[in-house]
Design an enzyme around this catalytic site. Sequence first.
Site, PDB file in Angstrom:
ATOM      1  CB  THR A 191      -0.901   0.091   1.162  1.00 44.55           C
ATOM      2  OG1 THR A 191      -1.512  -1.161   1.425  1.00 44.55           O
ATOM      3  CG2 THR A 191      -1.837   1.190   1.061  1.00 44.55           C
ATOM      4  CD  GLU A 408      11.673 -23.126  26.740  1.00 41.86           C
ATOM      5  OE1 GLU A 408      12.307 -23.018  25.497  1.00 41.86           O
ATOM      6  OE2 GLU A 408      10.449 -23.489  26.675  1.00 41.86           O
TER       7      GLU A 408
HETATM    8  P1  ATP Z   1      -1.079  -5.841   3.454  1.00 39.91           P
HETATM    9  O1  ATP Z   1      -0.639  -6.979   2.608  1.00 39.91           O
HETATM   10  O2  ATP Z   1      -1.192  -6.539   4.956  1.00 39.91           O
HETATM   11  O3  ATP Z   1      -1.934  -5.035   3.005  1.00 39.91           O
HETATM   12  P2  ATP Z   1       1.058  -3.969   2.752  1.00 39.91           P
HETATM   13  O4  ATP Z   1       1.811  -4.803   2.108  1.00 39.91           O
HETATM   14  O5  ATP Z   1       0.147  -3.053   2.032  1.00 39.91           O
HETATM   15  O6  ATP Z   1       0.341  -4.863   3.943  1.00 39.91           O
HETATM   16  P3  ATP Z   1       1.539  -1.619   4.053  1.00 39.91           P
HETATM   17  O7  ATP Z   1       0.012  -1.276   4.562  1.00 39.91           O
HETATM   18  O8  ATP Z   1       1.956  -0.817   2.963  1.00 39.91           O
HETATM   19  O9  ATP Z   1       2.003  -2.976   3.766  1.00 39.91           O
HETATM   20  O10 ATP Z   1       2.636  -1.284   5.122  1.00 39.91           O
HETATM   21  C1  ATP Z   1       2.115  -1.229   6.758  1.00 39.91           C
HETATM   22  C2  ATP Z   1       3.143  -0.180   7.236  1.00 39.91           C
HETATM   23  O11 ATP Z   1       4.547  -0.856   7.452  1.00 39.91           O
HETATM   24  C3  ATP Z   1       3.530   1.082   6.312  1.00 39.91           C
HETATM   25  O12 ATP Z   1       2.703   2.236   6.911  1.00 39.91           O
HETATM   26  C4  ATP Z   1       4.979   1.607   6.925  1.00 39.91           C
HETATM   27  O13 ATP Z   1       4.861   2.249   8.157  1.00 39.91           O
HETATM   28  C5  ATP Z   1       5.647   0.006   7.349  1.00 39.91           C
HETATM   29  N1  ATP Z   1       6.413  -0.264   6.210  1.00 39.91           N
HETATM   30  C6  ATP Z   1       6.237  -1.489   5.539  1.00 39.91           C
HETATM   31  N2  ATP Z   1       7.449  -1.588   4.602  1.00 39.91           N
HETATM   32  C7  ATP Z   1       7.894  -0.599   4.647  1.00 39.91           C
HETATM   33  C8  ATP Z   1       9.280   0.001   3.991  1.00 39.91           C
HETATM   34  N3  ATP Z   1       9.828  -0.756   2.850  1.00 39.91           N
HETATM   35  N4  ATP Z   1       9.821   1.062   4.479  1.00 39.91           N
HETATM   36  C9  ATP Z   1       9.244   1.880   5.355  1.00 39.91           C
HETATM   37  N5  ATP Z   1       8.195   1.586   6.235  1.00 39.91           N
HETATM   38  C10 ATP Z   1       7.390   0.519   5.685  1.00 39.91           C
END
Ligand code: ATP
Length: 568
Positions: A191, A408
């Site tokens: 996203t 453990e």
């Molecule tokens: P889903 O598949 O669950 O919808 P997604 O792949 O769309 O997840 P995001 O919602 O874009 O993941 O990521 C969630 C949050 O994780 C982002 O808002 C950000 O804060 C953090 N994040 C994920 N990847 C990165 C990255 N490569 N760099 C910086 N922040 C990241």
Amino acid sequence: MYILAICAGFALFAVLMATGLLEDGSKPAYISYSEFMGMAEDGAVTGVTLRDGARFEFTDAEGAVWETDNPRNPLFKEALLTMGIAVEEDKSSSDLMSTVVTLLFFGFIFFFAIRMMNRNGGNKVMAMDVKDAAESGGTGIGFDDIAGNEEAKDSVTDVVDYIKDPGKFARYGARMPRGVIFYGPPGTGKTLMAKAVAGEAGVKFFAVSGSDFVQMYVGVGASRVRALFKKARESGRAVIFIDEIDALAKKRAAVPSGGTDERDQTLNALLTEMSGFTANDGIVVIAATNRLDTLDEALLRPGRFDRQVEIGLPDLNSRERILRLHSKNKPLADTIDIPGLARQTVYFSGAMLENLMNEAAITAARKGQGQICGEDVDEAYYSIVAGKAKKDRSAIRENERRVTAYHEAGHALAAKIRCPENTVAKVTIIPSTRGAGGFCLNIPPDKLFFTKTELESQVIVSLAGRAAEELVCGFDNITTGASGDLIQASNLTRDIIIKYGMSKSAGLAPADEDECRREQAGLLEQLYDEAKNLLGANEEALKRVANALLLKETISEGELDGLVAGRY
Ligand code: ATP
């Protein structure tokens, strides 16, 4: 407003009908129930017409019609008949009432269904949660907000250029992808990447979820698709983001029966809208999924979502960058070892890393100590991987502590001996709120491949908890504490045989289920024996680790190394 007026009209009509106010003719005169009874006993009542309402009518000996209160007693009719009074039952008003109510009910359903189906392409995307950037200047998120994922950024740079200046590509006769699919595990930033594409191009961002399109009524999803695209076109160039695209575009066989018509119509509407783009539109659809292989092939054909970009779990360097990015606005103590934390967080997604730093910040803020220190990060880390430590441990019996300590210690010792590349970040007998009696945090190295021996060593480490219990407490005293370990060991041995084709006797592509099961049981048995032998040969070290755990509850990797080597 006009719906309310129609509903109110219907309701008023129903009430009037039910209360008989719309019926013709004058109403009979009323007399009290006791007077009626007196007349009945005197033989002055010739006939009674019973109905469901509050009153009923009767005829006296002179033929005059009266009405009185209805006692609504089930025995009333019988009493009248025994008095020789003719009784007639009139169901017409209740029938009318139920007919009106039924008509009203179906009327409403029909009205709303028609309304839903007809709203194709109004100004709003019907009751759907479309999160669009308020400013036409974009999302305010750019590639700088994404750490790592360099290959994915490269793959979408030309898409950004195309949205900015679609004409440039049209002049060269280049056909830019109308749709891009981001695929990868949850929380890896799909996203975020889509938002960055819109942000970099400086255009509006429309975000919806695939599940918003899958509705009970056939045609609603398709209307929503058309409305969404209409809205995007109205704002000129734009990025449309469809999260969880698999909800509406799963392969046919993967969709359970029922609801496929709706899904097909919605998918067709999406493909039709996409094929309606012209080269100069500057609208790009980005869809996200966790599993590319489950998507309908129709979606991936040229001219549709023909660019597929993997957004995977971050590697060591990317994890370090993500941790640094999410530490930027936080008062981190200088002593915090970010590269070390990156090494400890194998298999963490970007979202988990962000969550880790956020939890650490919350813990520090709660304590009010001015800075986030190592202890806060540690606490956040362990609560993410194992759950929060149980505060009240008064109910744990001494014998349970001892079994847990050996269990453990068994895992830790086996990991140190069989998997020297692993990091054993922490061993503890503090139970977690998730129900574990304790845990040994055993982190594998970042690797592309694992050998057969390495996989088998991982199984041995999983089984070493139970093996230690048996060795020290005897077979009759082994506990349920190993259930999670056994599931892990069983899954991994199954993968060794079936997924990776690593069994000599079962071959590269074992097909016979019974043979696989026999093979798996044999391998588990063999590896369990190896775990017992390994611990038996190092029993003194096992005792040292278990005793240290009983004394301190938690030991670090440095302490574990010292105990295994016999230095403490
Ligand atoms: P889903 O598949 O669950 O919808 P997604 O792949 O769309 O997840 P995001 O919602 O874009 O993941 O990521 C969630 C949050 O994780 C982002 O808002 C950000 O804060 C953090 N994040 C994920 N990847 C990165 C990255 N490569 N760099 C910086 N922040 C990241």
